[in-house]
Design a protein around this motif. Structure first.
Motif, mmCIF file in Angstrom:
data_model
loop_
_atom_site.group_PDB
_atom_site.id
_atom_site.type_symbol
_atom_site.label_atom_id
_atom_site.label_comp_id
_atom_site.label_asym_id
_atom_site.label_seq_id
_atom_site.Cartn_x
_atom_site.Cartn_y
_atom_site.Cartn_z
ATOM 1 N N CYS A 299 -12.813 20.426 66.076
ATOM 2 C CA CYS A 299 -13.430 21.756 65.915
ATOM 3 C C CYS A 299 -14.423 22.083 67.024
ATOM 4 O O CYS A 299 -14.987 23.177 67.059
ATOM 5 C CB CYS A 299 -14.090 21.882 64.539
ATOM 6 S SG CYS A 299 -15.590 20.890 64.299
ATOM 7 N N CYS B 253 -17.235 16.731 67.774
ATOM 8 C CA CYS B 253 -15.913 16.685 67.161
ATOM 9 C C CYS B 253 -14.916 17.261 68.157
ATOM 10 O O CYS B 253 -15.098 18.367 68.664
ATOM 11 C CB CYS B 253 -15.902 17.503 65.871
ATOM 12 S SG CYS B 253 -14.284 17.542 65.089
ATOM 13 N N ARG C 223 -18.205 18.894 59.398
ATOM 14 C CA ARG C 223 -17.766 20.289 59.308
ATOM 15 C C ARG C 223 -16.287 20.410 58.956
ATOM 16 O O ARG C 223 -15.906 21.140 58.057
ATOM 17 C CB ARG C 223 -18.073 21.009 60.602
ATOM 18 C CG ARG C 223 -19.580 21.201 60.785
ATOM 19 C CD ARG C 223 -19.916 21.939 62.071
ATOM 20 N NE ARG C 223 -21.332 22.211 62.152
ATOM 21 C CZ ARG C 223 -22.244 21.326 62.528
ATOM 22 N NH1 ARG C 223 -21.900 20.100 62.842
ATOM 23 N NH2 ARG C 223 -23.520 21.662 62.594
ATOM 24 N N CYS C 224 -15.418 19.681 59.693
ATOM 25 C CA CYS C 224 -13.975 19.836 59.464
ATOM 26 C C CYS C 224 -13.316 18.584 58.899
ATOM 27 O O CYS C 224 -12.150 18.626 58.516
ATOM 28 C CB CYS C 224 -13.277 20.278 60.750
ATOM 29 S SG CYS C 224 -13.125 18.968 61.994
ATOM 30 N N THR D 25 -13.722 12.137 66.813
ATOM 31 C CA THR D 25 -15.080 12.455 67.263
ATOM 32 C C THR D 25 -15.494 11.459 68.333
ATOM 33 O O THR D 25 -14.894 10.390 68.472
ATOM 34 C CB THR D 25 -16.079 12.377 66.087
ATOM 35 O OG1 THR D 25 -16.085 11.054 65.565
ATOM 36 C CG2 THR D 25 -15.713 13.377 64.989
ATOM 37 N N SER E 213 -12.547 15.814 60.494
ATOM 38 C CA SER E 213 -11.748 15.077 61.466
ATOM 39 C C SER E 213 -12.421 13.756 61.841
ATOM 40 O O SER E 213 -13.649 13.661 61.905
ATOM 41 C CB SER E 213 -11.556 15.918 62.733
ATOM 42 O OG SER E 213 -10.910 15.158 63.742
ATOM 43 N N GLU F 53 -17.392 21.145 67.536
ATOM 44 C CA GLU F 53 -18.783 21.313 67.121
ATOM 45 C C GLU F 53 -19.575 20.029 67.339
ATOM 46 O O GLU F 53 -19.090 18.938 67.036
ATOM 47 C CB GLU F 53 -18.857 21.707 65.639
ATOM 48 C CG GLU F 53 -18.387 23.112 65.357
ATOM 49 C CD GLU F 53 -19.326 24.164 65.913
ATOM 50 O OE1 GLU F 53 -20.552 23.970 65.879
ATOM 51 O OE2 GLU F 53 -18.817 25.190 66.391
ATOM 52 N N CYS G 250 -16.342 14.058 61.063
ATOM 53 C CA CYS G 250 -17.044 15.307 61.306
ATOM 54 C C CYS G 250 -17.440 15.928 59.962
ATOM 55 O O CYS G 250 -16.582 16.109 59.095
ATOM 56 C CB CYS G 250 -16.154 16.278 62.091
ATOM 57 S SG CYS G 250 -16.897 17.921 62.309
#
Length: 170
Positions: free
Chosen positions: A160, A157, A134-135, A140, A137, A162, A132
């Motif tokens: 998070c 994800c 964004r975070c 996903t 992770s 998103e 991901c």
């Protein structure tokens, strides 16, 4: 007035063309994306002529018309009068042509960059998960094999929650 050597003009034309933004992912330049293939400056009929070669990310990519127009506008605004932009289809574009800087920009923009090499020899690597952007992770999942453009897939994800695009390895 001193004449500027042709190589300096070719270098300048390349820098100007390289700085043109991709219309679909404006944080990337066409050089970051690997779409810009060649820029040459030569004399034609007593005039300076610039030829720019670009390769679409996939056949029928609708962004190529906008890229062509933006390249012509950028070069003419910089004083290059006679500009021709050619669409070069062979060899086909590959994510291997993307710059590392471009991949970094994708992450900052919220798009997972391609991982691995399309033209790798030996065993074919499989992506078991996509990180991901964004975070960070790895938890996903692919929602759709097609994202906002044909060269991206839509992921979600689970950490998070998103959604994000993942640039496919092509």
């Amino acid at each position: 007035m001193t004449a500027v050597p042709r190589t300096d003009r070719a270098d300048r034309a390349r820098r100007v063309a390289a700085g043109v933004a991709d219309p679909e992912i404006p944080v990337l330049t066409i050089e970051d994306l690997g779409v810009l293939r060649a820029v040459t400056v030569a004399e034609r009929d007593g005039r300076e002529h610039v030829q720019v070669d670009i390769t679409p990310t996939y056949s029928g990519c609708p962004a190529m018309d906008a890229i062509r127009d933006d390249v012509v506008l950028a070069l003419t605004a910089d004083g290059f009068g006679d500009v021709d932009v050619r669409l070069v289809l062979s060899p086909a574009w590959t994510t291997d042509w993307m710059s590392e800087e471009g991949k970094r920009k994708l992450v900052e923009y919220g798009i997972a960059p391609p991982t691995g090499r399309a033209a790798a020899s030996g065993p074919i690597r499989l992506a078991l998960s996509v990180r991901c952007p964004r975070c960070g992770s790895l938890d996903t999942r692919e929602v759709s094999p097609f994202g906002s453009t044909s060269c991206k897939a839509l992921y979600e994800c689970r950490a998070c929650l998103e959604p994000f695009d993942h640039f496919k390895v092509i």
